[in-house]
Design an enzyme around this catalytic site. Structure first.
Site: not given
Ligand SMILES: CC(C)(COP(=O)(O)OP(=O)(O)OC[C@H]1O[C@@H](n2cnc3c(N)ncnc32)[C@H](O)[C@@H]1OP(=O)(O)O)[C@@H](O)C(=O)NCCC(=O)NCCS
Length: 336
Positions: A115, A263, A293
């Site tokens: 990224c 980004h 992204n």
């Molecule tokens: C990835 C991201 C959106 C996940 O959100 P989060 O709030 O952390 O969610 P979690 O990973 O804790 O998951 C929460 C729940 O949603 C579920 N889940 C994950 N992906 C899912 C999706 N696409 N659709 C529905 N549910 C989903 C998980 O299984 C979890 O379920 P559970 O509570 O029953 O175990 C978040 O962590 C994020 O934005 N991180 C930064 C990522 C990023 O910017 N990456 C690029 C960097 S350059």
């Protein structure tokens, strides 16, 4: 010492629009979850047979940037290509671009900083131009994520976030002192390398080994892994640090920022940074809603769109900032 300016910008995204509802037909997810957590409504995916690849999309964006820069492809002294999804394991996409643009020969360098790849590439280009070694550098960020994501429920926390596309810039030696790239700052912290990573195929995980170790295919190291919350926490800290670092190096204040182009990792990350710096909505450019992204392509796509929409004017202070896998992060401060 010379100075570097951006002479031309271009972007290309595949025509195939994939909405959150489309994804919900492939895996257990829904529009509400994706919108709330990431801000993304749709993204573009290469369609099999549409002729696109990482290098091809890069060339499409590059041709626009070259034309807008008012130079010929033969004026390009160096190609820098940033991607985490190259067409081939080797060689890199840079040489493919040189061939597709029908440039006789020129150096072509591939940047592997995910990224942060476009900002790393911009810094490399800037150093070559500043020292006088090269006059025109073609910088491309392009990604074909869709070809390598797990579109089953197992991969949903990663695969809903990423999209395909490309952006390009022609960086040129400037005749006017004080305009163009004022600074770039780059960082990495390799202890977190595996928190956002694709382990194979690699010298540690060759394909036959991967298949032997995972006969059931439930822990597949050639799909990306992301520790989402850890990435999120690090991203908001590093974005803020590296923007401040860039401003301070130039004796600038937050109030001097005309446009911040972060980004496009996640809308919530951009919004956090916006609030932290108390920037108005029209001072931060976001298009993750439409493209997801796109990793190394996200900044040049956003920069191109912001410029096309007339949101960047001559004399503006434009701040680019990125954070991503590595971990790597960086900023660039530009006087337009
Ligand atoms: C990835 C991201 C959106 C996940 O959100 P989060 O709030 O952390 O969610 P979690 O990973 O804790 O998951 C929460 C729940 O949603 C579920 N889940 C994950 N992906 C899912 C999706 N696409 N659709 C529905 N549910 C989903 C998980 O299984 C979890 O379920 P559970 O509570 O029953 O175990 C978040 O962590 C994020 O934005 N991180 C930064 C990522 C990023 O910017 N990456 C690029 C960097 S350059």
């Amino acid at each position: 010492m010379y100075q570097t300016k951006i002479a031309g910008l271009g972007k290309y995204v595949p025509e195939n629009v994939v909405t959150n509802d489309d994804l919900s037909k492939m895996m257990e997810t829904n529009d509400e979850w994706i919108t709330e957590r990431t801000g993304i409504k749709e993204r573009r995916h290469i369609k099999k047979g549409d002729g696109n690849s990482t290098a091809v999309m890069g060339v499409k964006a590059a041709k626009i940037a070259i034309e807008r820069a008012g130079i010929s492809k033969d004026d390009i002294d160096l190609i820098v290509f940033a991607t985490l999804s190259p067409d081939y394991y080797f060689p890199g996409c840079g040489v493919q671009v040189q061939e597709m643009l029908e440039i006789d020969t020129c150096p072509a360098l591939d940047v592997r900083n995910q990224c942060s790849g476009f900002i790393y590439g911009m810094s490399v280009a800037d150093q070559f131009i500043k020292t006088g070694m090269y006059k025109n550098v073609l910088l491309i960020g392009s990604e074909n994520h869709s070809g390598g994501l797990d579109f089953t429920t197992r991969g949903r926390s990663v695969s809903v976030i990423f999209g395909d596309g490309a952006g390009a810039a022609v960086l040129t030696r400037s005749d006017h002192n004080g305009e163009g790239i004022l600074s770039t700052h780059l960082h990495s912290e390799g202890k977190h390398a595996l928190e956002l990573s694709l382990k194979g195929p690699s010298t540690e995980h060759w394909v036959p080994e991967i298949i032997a170790e995972n006969p059931q295919g439930d822990d597949i190291p050639y799909y990306p892994y992301m520790n989402g919350q850890f990435v999120f926490k690090n991203a908001i800290q590093r974005f803020s640090e590296v923007i401040n670092e860039g401003l301070q190096a130039n004796g600038l204040e937050v109030s001097d920022i005309d446009m911040l182009i972060p980004h496009q990792a996640n809308l919530r990350i951009s919004q956090f940074v916006q609030q932290k710096f108390k920037l108005k909505d029209d001072q931060v450019y976001n298009n993750i809603q439409r493209y997801g992204n796109t990793t190394a392509a996200s900044i040049p796509i956003a920069l191109t769109e912001a410029w096309e929409e007339g949101k960047i004017k001559e004399g503006d202070i434009v701040v680019l900032a990125a954070f991503g896998s590595g971990f790597t992060w960086g900023s660039a401060i530009i006087k337009w």
